[in-house]
Design a protein around this motif. Structure first.
Motif, mmCIF file in Angstrom:
data_model
loop_
_atom_site.group_PDB
_atom_site.id
_atom_site.type_symbol
_atom_site.label_atom_id
_atom_site.label_comp_id
_atom_site.label_asym_id
_atom_site.label_seq_id
_atom_site.Cartn_x
_atom_site.Cartn_y
_atom_site.Cartn_z
ATOM 1 N N MET A 51 -41.689 19.610 9.647
ATOM 2 C CA MET A 51 -41.915 19.515 8.222
ATOM 3 C C MET A 51 -42.773 20.693 7.775
ATOM 4 O O MET A 51 -43.684 21.118 8.469
ATOM 5 C CB MET A 51 -42.595 18.188 7.916
ATOM 6 C CG MET A 51 -42.854 17.964 6.483
ATOM 7 S SD MET A 51 -42.707 16.219 6.143
ATOM 8 C CE MET A 51 -42.515 16.285 4.424
ATOM 9 N N ILE A 52 -42.490 21.174 6.590
ATOM 10 C CA ILE A 52 -43.212 22.313 6.049
ATOM 11 C C ILE A 52 -44.486 21.818 5.382
ATOM 12 O O ILE A 52 -44.472 20.877 4.580
ATOM 13 C CB ILE A 52 -42.346 23.057 5.023
ATOM 14 C CG1 ILE A 52 -41.082 23.570 5.691
ATOM 15 C CG2 ILE A 52 -43.103 24.187 4.384
ATOM 16 C CD1 ILE A 52 -40.082 24.149 4.719
ATOM 17 N N SER A 53 -45.603 22.451 5.723
ATOM 18 C CA SER A 53 -46.855 22.065 5.074
ATOM 19 C C SER A 53 -47.060 22.948 3.851
ATOM 20 O O SER A 53 -46.884 24.161 3.897
ATOM 21 C CB SER A 53 -48.028 22.209 6.046
ATOM 22 O OG SER A 53 -48.214 23.554 6.388
ATOM 23 N N LEU A 54 -47.431 22.329 2.758
ATOM 24 C CA LEU A 54 -47.652 23.032 1.505
ATOM 25 C C LEU A 54 -49.116 22.935 1.112
ATOM 26 O O LEU A 54 -49.747 21.898 1.316
ATOM 27 C CB LEU A 54 -46.796 22.420 0.386
ATOM 28 C CG LEU A 54 -45.282 22.470 0.552
ATOM 29 C CD1 LEU A 54 -44.611 21.686 -0.567
ATOM 30 C CD2 LEU A 54 -44.804 23.902 0.537
ATOM 31 N N THR A 55 -49.614 24.008 0.533
ATOM 32 C CA THR A 55 -50.968 23.967 0.000
ATOM 33 C C THR A 55 -50.950 23.179 -1.308
ATOM 34 O O THR A 55 -49.885 22.878 -1.860
ATOM 35 C CB THR A 55 -51.504 25.385 -0.245
ATOM 36 O OG1 THR A 55 -50.710 26.005 -1.266
ATOM 37 C CG2 THR A 55 -51.466 26.223 1.024
ATOM 38 N N ASP A 56 -52.129 22.880 -1.808
ATOM 39 C CA ASP A 56 -52.202 22.125 -3.060
ATOM 40 C C ASP A 56 -51.597 22.901 -4.224
ATOM 41 O O ASP A 56 -50.918 22.329 -5.083
ATOM 42 C CB ASP A 56 -53.654 21.754 -3.377
ATOM 43 C CG ASP A 56 -54.181 20.659 -2.461
ATOM 44 O OD1 ASP A 56 -53.341 19.925 -1.886
ATOM 45 O OD2 ASP A 56 -55.415 20.537 -2.319
ATOM 46 N N SER A 57 -51.839 24.214 -4.270
ATOM 47 C CA SER A 57 -51.267 24.995 -5.367
ATOM 48 C C SER A 57 -49.744 25.061 -5.260
ATOM 49 O O SER A 57 -49.049 25.077 -6.284
ATOM 50 C CB SER A 57 -51.863 26.403 -5.397
ATOM 51 O OG SER A 57 -51.518 27.119 -4.239
ATOM 52 N N GLN A 58 -49.195 25.082 -4.051
ATOM 53 C CA GLN A 58 -47.745 25.069 -3.899
ATOM 54 C C GLN A 58 -47.159 23.727 -4.316
ATOM 55 O O GLN A 58 -46.071 23.666 -4.887
ATOM 56 C CB GLN A 58 -47.356 25.394 -2.457
ATOM 57 C CG GLN A 58 -47.574 26.848 -2.095
ATOM 58 C CD GLN A 58 -47.292 27.123 -0.629
ATOM 59 O OE1 GLN A 58 -47.529 26.265 0.220
ATOM 60 N NE2 GLN A 58 -46.802 28.314 -0.339
ATOM 61 N N LYS A 59 -47.882 22.638 -4.046
ATOM 62 C CA LYS A 59 -47.426 21.323 -4.500
ATOM 63 C C LYS A 59 -47.408 21.260 -6.025
ATOM 64 O O LYS A 59 -46.470 20.728 -6.631
ATOM 65 C CB LYS A 59 -48.317 20.224 -3.937
ATOM 66 C CG LYS A 59 -48.175 20.027 -2.445
ATOM 67 C CD LYS A 59 -49.166 18.989 -1.928
ATOM 68 C CE LYS A 59 -49.126 18.892 -0.426
ATOM 69 N NZ LYS A 59 -50.150 17.984 0.101
ATOM 70 N N ILE A 60 -48.450 21.794 -6.636
ATOM 71 C CA ILE A 60 -48.495 21.846 -8.101
ATOM 72 C C ILE A 60 -47.345 22.697 -8.623
ATOM 73 O O ILE A 60 -46.676 22.347 -9.597
ATOM 74 C CB ILE A 60 -49.863 22.395 -8.582
ATOM 75 C CG1 ILE A 60 -50.961 21.397 -8.270
ATOM 76 C CG2 ILE A 60 -49.827 22.713 -10.069
ATOM 77 C CD1 ILE A 60 -52.363 21.930 -8.466
ATOM 78 N N GLY A 61 -47.092 23.829 -7.963
ATOM 79 C CA GLY A 61 -45.994 24.699 -8.359
ATOM 80 C C GLY A 61 -44.642 24.035 -8.246
ATOM 81 O O GLY A 61 -43.775 24.220 -9.107
ATOM 82 N N MET A 62 -44.445 23.245 -7.183
ATOM 83 C CA MET A 62 -43.180 22.512 -7.044
ATOM 84 C C MET A 62 -43.009 21.515 -8.193
ATOM 85 O O MET A 62 -41.914 21.377 -8.745
ATOM 86 C CB MET A 62 -43.127 21.784 -5.698
ATOM 87 C CG MET A 62 -43.046 22.699 -4.500
ATOM 88 S SD MET A 62 -41.549 23.649 -4.428
ATOM 89 C CE MET A 62 -40.390 22.384 -3.985
ATOM 90 N N GLY A 63 -44.076 20.839 -8.553
ATOM 91 C CA GLY A 63 -44.014 19.913 -9.670
ATOM 92 C C GLY A 63 -43.723 20.618 -10.984
ATOM 93 O O GLY A 63 -42.876 20.177 -11.765
ATOM 94 N N LEU A 64 -44.413 21.740 -11.232
ATOM 95 C CA LEU A 64 -44.183 22.494 -12.463
ATOM 96 C C LEU A 64 -42.759 23.032 -12.532
ATOM 97 O O LEU A 64 -42.108 22.974 -13.578
ATOM 98 C CB LEU A 64 -45.185 23.644 -12.571
ATOM 99 C CG LEU A 64 -46.640 23.278 -12.847
ATOM 100 C CD1 LEU A 64 -47.523 24.506 -12.757
ATOM 101 C CD2 LEU A 64 -46.768 22.619 -14.196
#
Length: 148
Positions: free
Chosen positions: A1-14
């Protein structure tokens, strides 16, 4: 599984919300406000996912300037209030920007059980090959036109 940083998670949501608003704006007869919100969320989400510096490097490469100008010009035209023309320009710019990723995406989708079966049906497979051939022809034509 790919680990995402918090900013990348926010970016995926945006980015996801941006695509949703773009789709919803087109369904509601090219609603200017929804398309504008979708454009802003998509571009900001992309910057969050891959980083600000890599976003600028991606969009402003010398060989992608035509595609970037169409895409960002379409975003600007949607923001000033001409949604249909802006979306057409955006789609063309998006196609030019991301055409190198399309074969990778199709290859990935072919490995998904149900979607892969659908892509391998004779009619759809032939259409996909025709579209990819058309995309390569369009690439060659745009390179020829760009050098003149």
């Amino acid at each position: 599984m790919i680990s995402l940083t918090d900013s990348q998670k926010i970016g995926m949501g945006l980015t996801g919300f941006g695509v949703f608003f773009l789709f919803f704006g087109m369904i509601l007869f090219f609603d200017k406000a929804l398309l504008a919100i979708g454009n802003i969320l998509f571009v900001v989400g992309l910057a969050f996912v891959i980083g600000l510096e890599r976003t600028f490097r991606f969009f402003f490469q010398k060989h992608k300037m035509k595609a970037t100008s169409f895409f960002l010009g379409g975003v600007f035209i949607v923001l000033i209030g001409w949604p249909i023309i802006g979306v057409i320009l955006e789609f063309y710019g998006f196609f030019l920007l991301f055409r190198g990723f399309f074969p990778v995406v199709v290859g990935f989708i072919r490995r998904i059980p149900v979607l892969g079966y659908l892509l391998n049906l004779p009619f759809i497979s032939g259409a996909e090959r025709t579209v990819s051939h058309f995309g390569q022809s369009l690439l060659i034509l745009s390179c020829i036109m760009w050098t003149k």
